[in-house]
Write an enzyme that holds these catalytic residues in place. Sequence first.
Site, PDB file in Angstrom:
ATOM      1  NE  ARG A 136      47.944  27.926  -8.769  1.00 40.00           N
ATOM      2  CZ  ARG A 136      47.639  28.169  -7.511  1.00 40.00           C
ATOM      3  NH1 ARG A 136      47.081  27.240  -6.747  1.00 40.00           N
ATOM      4  NH2 ARG A 136      47.888  29.350  -6.989  1.00 40.00           N
ATOM      5  CB  CYS A 159      60.266   9.847 -11.130  1.00 41.80           C
ATOM      6  SG  CYS A 159      59.435   8.369 -11.684  1.00 41.80           S
ATOM      7  CD  GLU A 160      61.105  16.502  -9.568  1.00 40.74           C
ATOM      8  OE1 GLU A 160      61.941  17.150  -8.928  1.00 40.74           O
ATOM      9  OE2 GLU A 160      61.266  16.103 -10.733  1.00 40.74           O
TER      10      GLU A 160
END
Length: 458
Positions: free
Chosen positions: A355, A386-387
């Site tokens: 969210r 990985c973001e």
Amino acid sequence: MTTAGPLGLPWPASAERGTDGAVRVAGVDVRDLAVAQGTPAYVLDEADFRARARALRTAFEGACAQIGAEVDVYYAGKAFLSVAVARWAHEEGLRVDTATGGELAVALRAGVPGADIGLHGNTKSDSEIARALDAGVGRIIVDSLVEVDRVVAAVRARGAGAEPAPVMVRVTTGVHAGGHEYISTAHEDQKFGLSVATPAGGGDSPAMTALTRVLEHPELRLLGIHSHIGSQILDPAGFAVAARTVLELRAALAARTGYLAPEVDLGGGFGIAYLPGDVPLDVERIAKEVAAAVDAACAALGTPVPRLSFEPGRAIVGPTTLTLYTVGTVKPVTIDDGRVRLYVAVDGGMSDNIRPALYGAHYHAALVSRPGSPETVLARVVGKHCESGDVVVHEVQLPADVAAGDLLAVAATGAYGRSMASNYNHVPRPPVVAVRDGATRVLVRRETEDDLLALDLG
Ligand SMILES: *Cc1c(COP(=O)(O)O)cnc(C)c1O
């Protein structure tokens, strides 16, 4: 030094900090929970869930009795559905809303009678409709003209003598809510429902067209009209406006066809507290205000009040759950204004709570395995994915000595947490562990890497 006592909102009702500085939920020490179940884990307070379900049902029953209306409260299963919670909701006198064949399967596995189940969805498949009819669901909420025809075909396929399908038509009233205010527009640019607005060139609204189409088919039994105006709503005024619009449509349909639809569903969307200081929508107040608006509109229109229904999801399960994480690393980062933000990385992230990344939702976190230093730092809780957008809590003050190995909890993760979880980075999804009277019970077990590898056919 942290004082012992209840944590209060936005934490589960039974969450309290012991004199040793560690948090218990329903009497279960989170440190023991972490050892027994591992982290991350969703920890759900069963008594809180049941109490919230009951409070919503009794608030609506009380308010609707005042205006002579019967009412059904549906638990919107998409917020979080498992066999146990479907059972709890039903035991507390609620029905269950489902939005897919998968959710329908969970409700049926829980033993919820078909008559107490609703089927939603803006593009139900033939198979989902057939399964709903097999189960004898209490209602199918149709969302387009295509679906009207699809349900008719599904009933015909059951052969002569098949019961007509009970349907509601989902309409859009132009009322949008979610946040503190509501807005009202004539034409809606979104995928759900059929508009009540008259087309520019005149003629029937899409909603009226669908309602009259339903009445033309002996394979269908029109229960009524459905409206859901949004989610995380904190201003009750939008519900009253939507209720009036739906009741006007019901009266117009009756004037046109002589058929007064017996039911009106006003959806869910009741807002909860996510941060300390947030004021959740008061269920007693919303029930009274909506009932009064229905009563006034029906009196003005000269129509009897319909049977009503509501579909809360978040307001029942959202506040009951915290996510328990273990801190992996901490990293001070100097930001542009010269301040230092402590990046606290935990062993989950956007795979168990999408969210914040999906729509900028805000959450609250606390160190729960020990009191921590009285001195605090500006922190951001991030995940292991990985973001760079893998943020769980954008901004929170945490004890300055928060360190690897500490247990961190994020509050109010019960709704749209596990139900929206993914396997991004091949991270297995966490378990949902219910706590009650000092005991734990795993409702949904932790996924394993073997579970994920079993899907990979090599
Ligand atoms: C999502 C949804 C709900 C539940 O919304 P909450 O914000 O969780 O209360 C109810 N009805 C419909 C039709 C929905 O799409």
